[in-house]
Design a protein around this motif. Sequence first.
Motif, PDB file in Angstrom:
ATOM      1  N   PHE A 192      42.662  57.146  41.871  1.00 56.57           N
ATOM      2  CA  PHE A 192      43.395  56.359  42.872  1.00 56.57           C
ATOM      3  C   PHE A 192      42.469  55.371  43.587  1.00 56.57           C
ATOM      4  N   ARG A 193      41.349  55.870  44.045  1.00 54.00           N
ATOM      5  CA  ARG A 193      40.429  54.995  44.783  1.00 54.00           C
ATOM      6  C   ARG A 193      39.831  53.917  43.896  1.00 54.00           C
ATOM      7  N   GLU A 194      39.553  54.263  42.652  1.00 53.71           N
ATOM      8  CA  GLU A 194      38.986  53.271  41.735  1.00 53.71           C
ATOM      9  C   GLU A 194      39.986  52.153  41.470  1.00 53.71           C
ATOM     10  N   ALA A 195      41.234  52.520  41.247  1.00 51.24           N
ATOM     11  CA  ALA A 195      42.262  51.501  41.001  1.00 51.24           C
ATOM     12  C   ALA A 195      42.536  50.672  42.258  1.00 51.24           C
ATOM     13  N   ALA A 196      42.565  51.320  43.429  1.00 50.41           N
ATOM     14  CA  ALA A 196      42.783  50.588  44.678  1.00 50.41           C
ATOM     15  C   ALA A 196      41.651  49.592  44.923  1.00 50.41           C
ATOM     16  N   ALA A 197      40.407  49.997  44.630  1.00 46.77           N
ATOM     17  CA  ALA A 197      39.276  49.084  44.793  1.00 46.77           C
ATOM     18  C   ALA A 197      39.394  47.894  43.847  1.00 46.77           C
ATOM     19  N   ALA A 198      39.864  48.167  42.627  1.00 49.48           N
ATOM     20  CA  ALA A 198      40.065  47.060  41.681  1.00 49.48           C
ATOM     21  C   ALA A 198      41.146  46.117  42.192  1.00 49.48           C
ATOM     22  N   GLY A 199      42.187  46.669  42.830  1.00 47.88           N
ATOM     23  CA  GLY A 199      43.239  45.830  43.404  1.00 47.88           C
ATOM     24  C   GLY A 199      42.691  44.929  44.496  1.00 47.88           C
ATOM     25  N   LYS A 200      41.839  45.478  45.369  1.00 44.58           N
ATOM     26  CA  LYS A 200      41.238  44.674  46.439  1.00 44.58           C
ATOM     27  C   LYS A 200      40.400  43.548  45.850  1.00 44.58           C
ATOM     28  N   ALA A 201      39.625  43.890  44.815  1.00 45.20           N
ATOM     29  CA  ALA A 201      38.766  42.877  44.197  1.00 45.20           C
ATOM     30  C   ALA A 201      39.601  41.753  43.595  1.00 45.20           C
ATOM     31  N   ALA A 202      40.678  42.109  42.935  1.00 42.48           N
ATOM     32  CA  ALA A 202      41.535  41.081  42.335  1.00 42.48           C
ATOM     33  C   ALA A 202      42.197  40.229  43.409  1.00 42.48           C
ATOM     34  N   ALA A 203      42.608  40.856  44.520  1.00 42.32           N
ATOM     35  CA  ALA A 203      43.219  40.100  45.607  1.00 42.32           C
ATOM     36  C   ALA A 203      42.220  39.114  46.190  1.00 42.32           C
ATOM     37  N   ARG A 204      40.970  39.568  46.372  1.00 46.56           N
ATOM     38  CA  ARG A 204      39.950  38.659  46.905  1.00 46.56           C
ATOM     39  C   ARG A 204      39.678  37.506  45.945  1.00 46.56           C
ATOM     40  N   ALA A 205      39.818  37.802  44.646  1.00 44.44           N
ATOM     41  CA  ALA A 205      39.567  36.762  43.645  1.00 44.44           C
ATOM     42  C   ALA A 205      40.756  35.813  43.487  1.00 44.44           C
ATOM     43  N   GLY A 206      41.849  36.057  44.221  1.00 41.92           N
ATOM     44  CA  GLY A 206      43.006  35.160  44.178  1.00 41.92           C
ATOM     45  C   GLY A 206      43.950  35.424  43.019  1.00 41.92           C
ATOM     46  N   ASP A 207      43.991  36.652  42.503  1.00 40.11           N
ATOM     47  CA  ASP A 207      44.872  37.005  41.382  1.00 40.11           C
ATOM     48  C   ASP A 207      45.837  38.082  41.850  1.00 40.11           C
ATOM     49  N   PRO A 208      46.948  37.708  42.549  1.00 43.07           N
ATOM     50  CA  PRO A 208      47.865  38.714  43.107  1.00 43.07           C
ATOM     51  C   PRO A 208      48.567  39.536  42.043  1.00 43.07           C
ATOM     52  N   ALA A 209      48.851  38.975  40.885  1.00 44.40           N
ATOM     53  CA  ALA A 209      49.536  39.735  39.837  1.00 44.40           C
ATOM     54  C   ALA A 209      48.659  40.890  39.362  1.00 44.40           C
ATOM     55  N   ALA A 210      47.375  40.570  39.087  1.00 41.64           N
ATOM     56  CA  ALA A 210      46.461  41.637  38.657  1.00 41.64           C
ATOM     57  C   ALA A 210      46.267  42.656  39.767  1.00 41.64           C
ATOM     58  N   ALA A 211      46.161  42.175  40.998  1.00 44.27           N
ATOM     59  CA  ALA A 211      45.985  43.099  42.125  1.00 44.27           C
ATOM     60  C   ALA A 211      47.165  44.053  42.214  1.00 44.27           C
ATOM     61  N   ALA A 212      48.394  43.532  42.086  1.00 41.78           N
ATOM     62  CA  ALA A 212      49.574  44.385  42.165  1.00 41.78           C
ATOM     63  C   ALA A 212      49.559  45.431  41.063  1.00 41.78           C
ATOM     64  N   GLY A 213      49.123  45.048  39.867  1.00 46.07           N
ATOM     65  CA  GLY A 213      49.049  46.006  38.765  1.00 46.07           C
ATOM     66  C   GLY A 213      48.083  47.145  39.060  1.00 46.07           C
ATOM     67  N   HIS A 214      46.941  46.799  39.580  1.00 44.18           N
ATOM     68  CA  HIS A 214      45.967  47.842  39.933  1.00 44.18           C
ATOM     69  C   HIS A 214      46.518  48.753  41.015  1.00 44.18           C
ATOM     70  N   TYR A 215      47.151  48.173  42.020  1.00 41.27           N
ATOM     71  CA  TYR A 215      47.679  48.985  43.109  1.00 41.27           C
ATOM     72  C   TYR A 215      48.781  49.917  42.619  1.00 41.27           C
TER      73      TYR A 215
END
Length: 999
Positions: free
Chosen positions: A101-124
């Motif tokens: 859970f934490r690993e995927a949530a961290a990946a979501g944060k990273a994608a959001a910071r990188a400006g990729d909301p679709a990828a971030a939503a997938g990770h979350y």
Amino acid sequence: MPRFGVLGPLTIEDPPGRRTTPRGDHQRALLAVLLLNANSSVPVDALVETLWPDTPPKSYSSNLHTYVSRLRARFEGLEIERDPHGYRLVVAPADLDLLSFREAAAAGKAAARAGDPAAAAGHYRRALAEWRGPVLSGLHLPRLDADVARLESERLAAFEDCVDAELSDGRHGELTGELQAMITEHPLRERLAAQLMIALHRAGRQADSLAVHRDLRATLVEELGVEPGAEVRRVHAAVLRGEDPVPSAKAAPIFPICQLPPDIADLAGRESEIAKLSELLGDGTGVPVAVVTGEPGAGKSTLAVATAHRLRRSFPDGQLFVPLAGASDPRDLSDVLGDLLRALGVTGPAIPDDVEARAAVYRGRLADRRVLVVLDDAASPEQVRALLPGTPGTAVLITSRRRLSGLAGADRLPLAPLSGAEAMTLLARLAGPDRVGAERADAERIAKACGNLPLALRIAGSRLAMRPGLPLGKLAGRLEDEVSRLDELQVSDLQVRGSIALSYQALSPAARRAFRLIGRCRTLDLPAWAVTTLIDDEGADEAIDELVEASLLEATGLDATGEQRFRVHDLVRVYATELGRERETRAERVATVAKVSDAALCLADTAARRLPRTVPMPLSDHDVPAQPLETELVERLLRDPGTWFSVERANLVSAVSSLCAVGWRRKALRILERLSAYLYLHSHYTDMRTSYETLRDAAREAEDRHIAVIADANLAVLLHVRGEYERAAEGYRACSKELAELGDLATRAWVETNLAHCLVGLGRAGESLHAATQAREMSTVEDSGTHARRAESAALHRLGKISEALEIDRRILAQARESADDRQLGVALQGLSWSLMLDGRQEEALATIEESVRVLRRTTAKSALAKSLRTQGAILAGAGRREGAVKAYENARRLAGALEERPRELSCTRAIAASWIGDGRADRAIPVLHRCLDEFRAMGGKPATGLTLHVLRRAYEAVGETEAAEAAGEEAKRLEVPHDANASTLVRLLLSLTEPAPA
């Protein structure tokens, strides 16, 4: 390796897909707490409190070990490690739903910071899918309630972040139902309400969106009495205007900013340190940098936070707090700068990738600002330099276990343990002032065992607070046991052993070895020669420097011999000793201690032979090894042997005790014999008595008769010095008998001589002469023979054989003049002067005693000088030089009092009181003479008692108390011994002082 689940019921899924759980509540509870803290050490205290929330069994340690063993056996591949902190379950992220859970949530944060909301939503969404229900549902563990609540907060935050990403990706239509369900669960969650308002508004449901705001506001006002926050109000306004209320990025932090942790409420002391740091940091010029260093647990971070809070007005733009984790896992500088820039309002693409560029932006944000930067737990100067601001107005406060010697221009404040009073204050604040006040002595024992170290005191105080019925004496007893002390100093996540271990693990292999070796020496104040002898390696200096840099060894400056001194905290030494026991063989430990004790014995031997030998006991040449230290070093250390003994006195006393504890009694005796040359010369009788009692007790326990009797003989000498003549004589006789059985004639000669002197004080001149003659005949060395002849002379005085005494004293003086030893010469002159006085040669006696005083003033032999001054007073009284006599007696009394030589002090007091009678102050003299009389009687000194009665008789006559005068006179006559020339002469001289002074 099975896959574990805690985000829902506790589950273990074997690779084939079969789910199982551990047998027994305690095993399930243990596995649960280890999984919630996966890959981190869980203190034993926390595990015990989880498994047994009420009262743990006495065998909790073995029970815990059993449960861990059963878990390992039950699940193949389960890795549970034991480390200095406690137990740690090692698991890969893929094998635990919480880590996934934490690993995927961290990946979501990273994608959001990188400006990729679709990828971030997938990770979350992948992260949220790990949740199967409430954390550890069905398993009631009160100790884990806080952890469970924290995980639920993480889940909610991940869901909200996921919604933000999906709203940014235009997927609002599928969110309304899910958001409405979450709002029902969390009706006060403003972020959820704002997200639902946005989703409804985008779906064309403006009225429903406004209804969400209306319901939220009503709930907040009713339950909390507050209005919705800024973000909800912004969304509400946008909906009212018909605009798209896209969640805006958080507004960049603006100055002032304060990141400081809370100021500690129970800070004790440290006012001078806070004042010093405030002065260094608040001077307003340049960029002041202050480094607080100190051993593990000294309270560096606490002091830094307290100081920073007090300086907030001096830095109106803010205070940054940067944890650098230097003692455990130093943080990457790029990550630290990234966090700082985001805190200062720099976000997204504006944060450069390059570390130097990030540092430049950081300095730019602080330019012309009044900001205090607190860098906590720095690992090295390199980690710190990029974090230093570049413009005046800012200041930097650094804490580190290392001295950061490479950081140029910094002011350093070494943080010592608390003072005794501060330690007691802290303990009282933690355990309660009434409780500490009622058991003050035991509280002081606890503080001493903690070495006044704040971390240790905080742990001890917390343990007492947790157990109000625990007697302070019981905890003190546990802490005083070095073997278990560090086990006792741990509570929850606070642990002294683990704190020191972090510093140790950061050392080089050579410094680690040096640290363990230093732990073998029980002394806390170490000279450089002892440290280098312990390490015994070409790289010793480099290892010592590294230990000093790491605050595991403190350089305290040069001592009076010019030698560098080092201090090691007692708890640090205990940890080093633990490591030594674990990693070196007993033979290795013994060899190291032997080298240091050999060096100490050889130095003490050389120093003792350069001092006048005043203690009336032999100095054995047996069992003294070859000097392991270089000749040049020995000569430098012993340039003044008395100075070397003075700086090493406490260490040598401690060494005697330590050597006795490990069974090295003969070496302890040899060191103590040499140390006694200094202790007796300077009347440090307490150290002598304590050390010889320790040696005697150890010898008796080991049935070592010879060492035990030598210790007893020295203890009898100390009784003799204090005027306890009867006890001393009894001790001498017992020792003489035992030494005869053991065949040690050399030591027996000294003991018989001491007995002879003691018997003179008891008024048994005949017995004294017999003992002295016997001692002289047994003597095999010149020193003991001379000592015996002096005893013969004193006995002959009491027997009225003055001419024989004169002959002996003249021979002693002739030998002393040949020796060129001022102390021997002064003592010999004193003996001869008194024989001359008894023979009626007053002028010769006066000239001789004046030479004795002049010679002895050139030496350190204060006891001999006091004796000569007293003799000078008596001879001057006989010559009618009253003023000079009283002055000599006063000087002798002052010296004897400082040396704790009570018989001599009393005899001088008696003479001074006699002079008061002649001055017309007999009423003042009477109570003083009575006190002298009482003490002389208690000592058993008949001659001294008789002399005092004669003076008291004269005092009573002077005030007209005839009956009392007659009673004192009759008692004095009963104590008179025929032919005692010494007593009759002294009576005449003392009574001359009672006559009125000539006009």
